[in-house]
Design an enzyme around this catalytic site. Structure first.
Site, PDB file in Angstrom:
ATOM      1  N   CYS A 112       0.847  -1.193   0.000  1.00 38.56           N
ATOM      2  CA  CYS A 112       0.000   0.000   0.000  1.00 38.56           C
ATOM      3  C   CYS A 112       0.890   1.254   0.000  1.00 38.56           C
ATOM      4  O   CYS A 112       1.931   1.282   0.669  1.00 38.56           O
ATOM      5  CB  CYS A 112      -0.893  -0.027   1.227  1.00 38.56           C
ATOM      6  SG  CYS A 112      -1.774   1.520   1.551  1.00 38.56           S
ATOM      7  N   CYS A 153      55.908 -26.040 -35.604  1.00 41.23           N
ATOM      8  CA  CYS A 153      56.044 -27.418 -36.065  1.00 41.23           C
ATOM      9  C   CYS A 153      57.171 -28.088 -35.278  1.00 41.23           C
ATOM     10  O   CYS A 153      58.276 -27.536 -35.172  1.00 41.23           O
ATOM     11  CB  CYS A 153      56.357 -27.448 -37.554  1.00 41.23           C
ATOM     12  SG  CYS A 153      56.803 -29.091 -38.178  1.00 41.23           S
ATOM     13  N   CYS A 183      39.660 -30.394 -36.573  1.00 41.29           N
ATOM     14  CA  CYS A 183      40.462 -31.610 -36.494  1.00 41.29           C
ATOM     15  C   CYS A 183      41.843 -31.293 -35.919  1.00 41.29           C
ATOM     16  O   CYS A 183      42.468 -30.288 -36.261  1.00 41.29           O
ATOM     17  CB  CYS A 183      40.584 -32.223 -37.874  1.00 41.29           C
ATOM     18  SG  CYS A 183      41.577 -33.726 -37.908  1.00 41.29           S
TER      19      CYS A 183
END
Length: 523
Positions: A195, A313, A326
């Site tokens: 209220c 590498c 992959c």
């Protein structure tokens, strides 16, 4: 259940031998229009019940949990059912019952227990007025002997409409409407709109809100109520997918999250953990996921180099960028084939020598003597994080594979006699690959906290087999399409997809049973 026409005919023949002509006609008409009458529905339902008495439910796997997907409409019906039940038992109005349920966060047992002991205190604390009067009063004009001035806008116009709820605190309708709109639209409040009178905790009920606010505000009010219903219920959770409006119901208590990973799937196909809301993280339990994510966040500076997209590498030291999912890499300069994860020769990854998923304690024994323990701990963390991050990255790269797969499916349809339905095996194979990569990602978080034991070796064997099979399937999907080998490719992809799914189920089944049996010990 499918209706058996032969059973139908036999039923009609038997009836003709035992009943009069009128009954024969009724049975024949009933059998010729199954589902059009109440008798037919009862017949079918009884038949289904008879079959169900002897049929067994499909047995759930150890890593699966029961759940159901709930729409917004169904959530509203669930609320109405709960409110009606409380209203009937306690003899209160639906509005007051709804206020009580929301105060007790929809815990009916707790509500009934407290209410039976101290009903007046419960009503007062929940914001339900005990005055027996209308819950809303709207007057076009106050009586002359009752002068009124709105305490919000200080207007005392005798022609204005006024509003109050059961507490009796009256305000002009304009101020009340503005107060409700502000609470709903700006503050996002719905469950505990009190209220406007200072220090009055009586709740403005749904019926009052519906009568005073416009339709758009009322719609948002209903949406917010649905939100609080799900948020307050321990067995409901909103689907975290963007723009999804479904909720999941799953009766797994929070105390079981140490032994169960409650993975659920929404109507929108999004999979997530019901316990913590994170995307599917089987087989790791929620506590491990939380610790792992925090550790990764804390060690992010240390792990920056791990997330780099280039590596050297092992043979010629040429810089190589990974642009596919992959992990079978081939150096363009020296043609050396190696694994992107462990940088070892790829020739060992299809044999019994495959150990890419295991952390080699022996190889770091010498390092322990010359390095501090913290360095060894960091080295171990980087081992698992490297593989965790790699599968996450591969899964993201495999998402790009969907576009390539669609083009490959169209090309395959044009160059062979396969239909569009028959070439869907490629898309399903990509789905399996991405799903397995996400599972593998979390196996490394699981393994990081797993204490070494005989059971650990079994887990790592299952992890290794799934990883090898997933890499092989990923490699098949990235192969260029050759017209004369389409049939062979299709068979290979189908076989490998089935095998990969089986390996994933074996891993998840074993880890789930281990959690339930208490076989796993975590550091």
């Amino acid at each position: 259940m499918a209706y058996d026409s032969d059973l139908d005919d036999n039923f009609m023949l038997d009836a003709e031998d035992t009943m009069d002509e009128d009954s024969d006609l009724d049975i024949a008409e009933s059998a010729s229009s199954i589902g059009d009458s109440d008798n037919d529905e009862n017949y079918v339902e009884n038949d289904m019940a008879f079959d169900g008495a002897f049929s067994e439910k499909p047995q759930m796997k150890a890593y699966e949990v029961e759940f159901s997907v709930q729409s917004t409409d169904h959530l509203m019906r669930m609320q109405d059912k709960e409110i009606e039940q409380v209203s009937t038992i306690l003899g209160l109005s639906n509005e007051d019952s709804a206020t009580l349920l929301r105060y007790f966060r929809w815990n009916k047992e707790k509500l009934f227990e407290r209410y039976m002991d101290l009903p007046e205190k419960v009503l007062r604390d929940a914001g339900v007025s005990q005055q027996q009067q209308n819950k809303i009063t709207v007057l076009a004009k106050d009586l002359p002997q009752q002068p009124f001035m709105c305490e919000i806008c200080c207007d005392d116009d005798p022609e204005m409409e006024t509003v109050c709820v059961a507490c009796g605190h009256r305000f002009c309708r304009g101020c009340y409407e503005h107060y409700l709109r502000q609470k709903i639209r700006e503050e996002g409040e719905s469950r505990r709109i009190e209220c406007p009178q200072d220090k009055c905790n009586v709740i403005v009920d749904e019926k009052t809100v519906q009568r005073l606010v416009d339709s758009q505000t009322n719609q948002k009010y209903r949406t917010l109520l649905n939100r609080t219903f799900v948020d307050d219920n321990d067995y409901l959770r909103w689907c975290p997918a963007p723009d999804c409006e479904y909720a999941i119901e799953c009766h797994i208590p929070s105390t079981s999250l140490t032994s169960i990973v409650p993975t659920v799937q929404c109507q929108c196909s999004y999979k997530f953990c019901f316990g913590c809301g994170v995307a599917d993280h089987q087989p790791a339990i929620c506590a491990i996921v939380k610790k792992w994510l925090k550790k990764c966040e804390d060690d992010s500076e240390t792990a920056n180099w791990i997330s780099a997209h280039t590596k050297e590498c092992p043979r010629c030291q040429s810089t190589i960028e990974k642009n596919g999912g992959c992990n079978h890499m081939t150096c363009r300069k020296c043609r050396h084939e190696f694994c992107w994860v462990c940088m070892g020769p790829w020739s060992e990854h299809g044999t019994s020598w495959y150990n890419c998923n295991r952390f080699d304690e022996k190889s770091s024994a010498d390092a322990r003597e010359s390095q501090t323990q913290s360095r060894v701990s960091l080295e171990r963390y980087l081992h698992y994080y490297n593989r965790y991050a790699n599968h996450e990255q591969s899964a993201r790269l495999d998402q790009d594979l969907y576009h390539k797969t669609e083009k490959k499916m169209e090309e395959m349809q044009k160059t062979s006699d396969l239909s569009w339905i028959e070439v869907q095996f490629l898309k399903k194979a990509v789905d399996v690959t991405v799903q397995c990569r996400m599972t593998l990602k979390w196996t490394y978080a699981f393994a990081f906290y797993l204490a070494k034991s005989n059971e650990t070796a079994i887990f790592e064997d299952n992890q290794r087999d799934l990883e090898m099979a997933t890499e092989q399937l990923s490699e098949l999907l990235e192969k260029p399409l050759e017209r004369e080998k389409i049939a062979q490719l299709r068979q290979n992809v189908l076989d490998k997809s089935v095998y990969v799914k089986q390996r994933r189920e074996i891993l998840l089944e074993d880890t789930a049973k281990g959690l339930l049996d208490g076989r796993w010990n975590f550091m």
